[in-house]
Design an enzyme around this catalytic site. Structure first.
Site, PDB file in Angstrom:
ATOM      1  N   ARG A 131       0.921  -1.070  -0.083  1.00  0.00           N
ATOM      2  CA  ARG A 131       0.002   0.076  -0.004  1.00  0.00           C
ATOM      3  C   ARG A 131       1.020   1.257   0.030  1.00  0.00           C
ATOM      4  NH1 ARG A 131      -2.044  -3.569   3.943  1.00  0.00           N
ATOM      5  NH2 ARG A 131      -4.229  -4.273   3.604  1.00  0.00           N
ATOM      6  N   LYS A 159      -1.839  -2.525   7.499  1.00  0.00           N
ATOM      7  CA  LYS A 159      -3.061  -2.036   8.063  1.00  0.00           C
ATOM      8  C   LYS A 159      -3.452  -2.705   9.271  1.00  0.00           C
ATOM      9  CE  LYS A 159      -7.433  -0.875   6.089  1.00  0.00           C
ATOM     10  NZ  LYS A 159      -8.369  -0.986   4.874  1.00  0.00           N
ATOM     11  N   HIS A 161      -2.559   1.892  -5.980  1.00  0.00           N
ATOM     12  CA  HIS A 161      -3.283   0.756  -5.629  1.00  0.00           C
ATOM     13  C   HIS A 161      -3.129  -0.348  -7.054  1.00  0.00           C
ATOM     14  CE1 HIS A 161      -4.607  -0.857  -1.983  1.00  0.00           C
ATOM     15  NE2 HIS A 161      -5.489  -1.458  -2.575  1.00  0.00           N
ATOM     16  N   ARG A 184      -0.343  -2.398  -6.810  1.00  0.00           N
ATOM     17  CA  ARG A 184      -0.578  -3.530  -5.846  1.00  0.00           C
ATOM     18  C   ARG A 184      -1.174  -4.742  -6.317  1.00  0.00           C
ATOM     19  NH1 ARG A 184      -1.151  -4.525   0.087  1.00  0.00           N
ATOM     20  NH2 ARG A 184      -2.983  -5.159   0.700  1.00  0.00           N
ATOM     21  N   HIS A 204      -3.510  -9.326   3.910  1.00  0.00           N
ATOM     22  CA  HIS A 204      -5.062  -9.518   3.901  1.00  0.00           C
ATOM     23  C   HIS A 204      -5.381 -10.256   5.438  1.00  0.00           C
ATOM     24  CE1 HIS A 204      -6.007  -8.476  -0.431  1.00  0.00           C
ATOM     25  NE2 HIS A 204      -5.754  -7.365   0.006  1.00  0.00           N
ATOM     26  N   TYR A 234      -9.418 -10.997  -6.999  1.00  0.00           N
ATOM     27  CA  TYR A 234      -8.174 -11.585  -7.782  1.00  0.00           C
ATOM     28  C   TYR A 234      -8.674 -12.663  -8.889  1.00  0.00           C
ATOM     29  CZ  TYR A 234      -5.732  -7.877  -5.496  1.00  0.00           C
ATOM     30  OH  TYR A 234      -5.421  -6.856  -4.607  1.00  0.00           O
TER      31      TYR A 234
END
Length: 333
Positions: free
Chosen positions: A159, A185, A257, A260, A283, A292
């Site tokens: 990120r 995150k 992004h 990413r 994640h 994806y």
């Protein structure tokens, strides 16, 4: 009338930072949301931001602000919902502190979130990725820095906040490879081992980085920490240069992004394992990573290969004789 400034200051500095132990990125996002709101309210009410009252932040003003975000600032529904979430969090904070405006708060809390489209993720093709990496000039200090940032973002799937937040202590070189500690995150950390060519790009930047007063790896032209807006500027500048090599980038909307997403699809094609992609990107759940699968053609080809279609009864159409068809009236009417 109840002044807004003391309560908003207490919410940002005490409630978020100390009581909830929110991450610096969360605090910054909330603060920016209220910066936009107060600037808008100040213009609408012709009142200085420091003089605004809680009573003035009514439902009508909040709705007008959300409309302003989408029509004037061209924000997406997802961004609009993020700003609204920050406002609602503040209103819940006020419920027990200013009960005299409880009805006003409930009206704001009742503002619904907008439904968002689940579009296919945007990513770079292999030739576009290569053109972007070739865009920076490796003979200049700025070019070496830009190439290292782009290379690290594409290889690590970082990120933008993770990229600009990398500090010197987060790097550990092991022979030809480099280990990177990523502060992700939700206060989650993950460690990535990156390839030899990525390590070479980072080493090249370190050789010209020089001494700095900040601990971050990437610096701006003033020698301070690279910001998210600064990296977005670098990315757009490199995209314009890369158009000469790959014309498809001319019409492509490129954001940090997208890099990413490009990394995620590369890992998925290489491993075929969604869990590996989730671990690489940081994640918390593979549910987030499932987007994806819509972009991986191998998944679709495998589904086609493993599916047995329903058989159809054989038969062949035989057109009737043209003379008989004419006598039946098909061409007479």
């Amino acid at each position: 009338m109840t002044p807004l400034a003391p309560h908003l200051t207490n919410f940002l500095l005490e409630r978020l930072k100390n009581h909830r132990q929110a991450s610096p990125n969360t605090c910054e996002t909330y603060a920016y949301a209220f910066q936009l709101l107060l600037n808008f309210a100040s213009k609408q009410l012709k009142t200085a931001p420091s003089a605004l009252t809680i009573e003035q932040l009514n439902e009508r003003l909040i709705l007008d602000f959300l409309t302003h975000l989408q029509l004037d600032r061209l924000n997406s529904p997802r961004t609009r919902n993020s700003r609204l979430a920050a406002i609602k969090s503040f209103m819940r904070f006020l419920q027990y502190r200013v009960p005299t405006v409880l009805d006003q708060i409930n009206r704001i809390l009742a503002i619904p979130m907008q439904r968002t489209d689940r579009n296919l993720v945007r990513h770079l093709k292999r030739d576009e990725e290569q053109a972007l990496l070739d865009a920076p000039d490796p003979t200049t200090r700025i070019g070496i820095r830009d190439r290292a940032m782009l290379h690290l973002a594409l290889a690590g799937g970082l990120r933008v906040s993770e990229l600009v937040g990398i500090q010197m202590k987060d790097l550990r070189f092991d022979n030809s490879s480099v280990d990177l500690l990523v502060h992700g995150k939700g206060r989650k950390q993950r460690e990535l081992r990156l390839w030899k060519n990525v390590a070479q790009s980072i080493r090249a930047w370190l050789s010209v980085r020089g001494n700095a007063t900040v601990p971050e790896l990437f610096l701006n032209a003033q020698g301070n920490q690279m910001t998210r807006a600064g990296f977005e500027y670098v990315l757009e500048r490199c995209r314009k240069k890369a158009v000469k090599q790959c014309v498809s980038l001319a019409e492509k909307k490129l954001s940090p992004h997208v890099l990413r997403h490009t990394c995620a699809l590369s890992v998925l094609k290489a491993t075929g394992d969604l869990r590996q992609v989730a671990l690489w990107l940081g994640h918390e759940s593979t549910v987030t990573t499932e987007c994806y699968l819509q972009m991986d053609p191998m998944e679709k080809l495998q589904s086609i290969a493993e599916t047995v279609p329903t058989a159809l009864r054989p038969g062949k159409f035989k057109p009737s004789d043209r003379l008989i068809a004419m006598l039946r009236g098909d061409h007479i009417m």
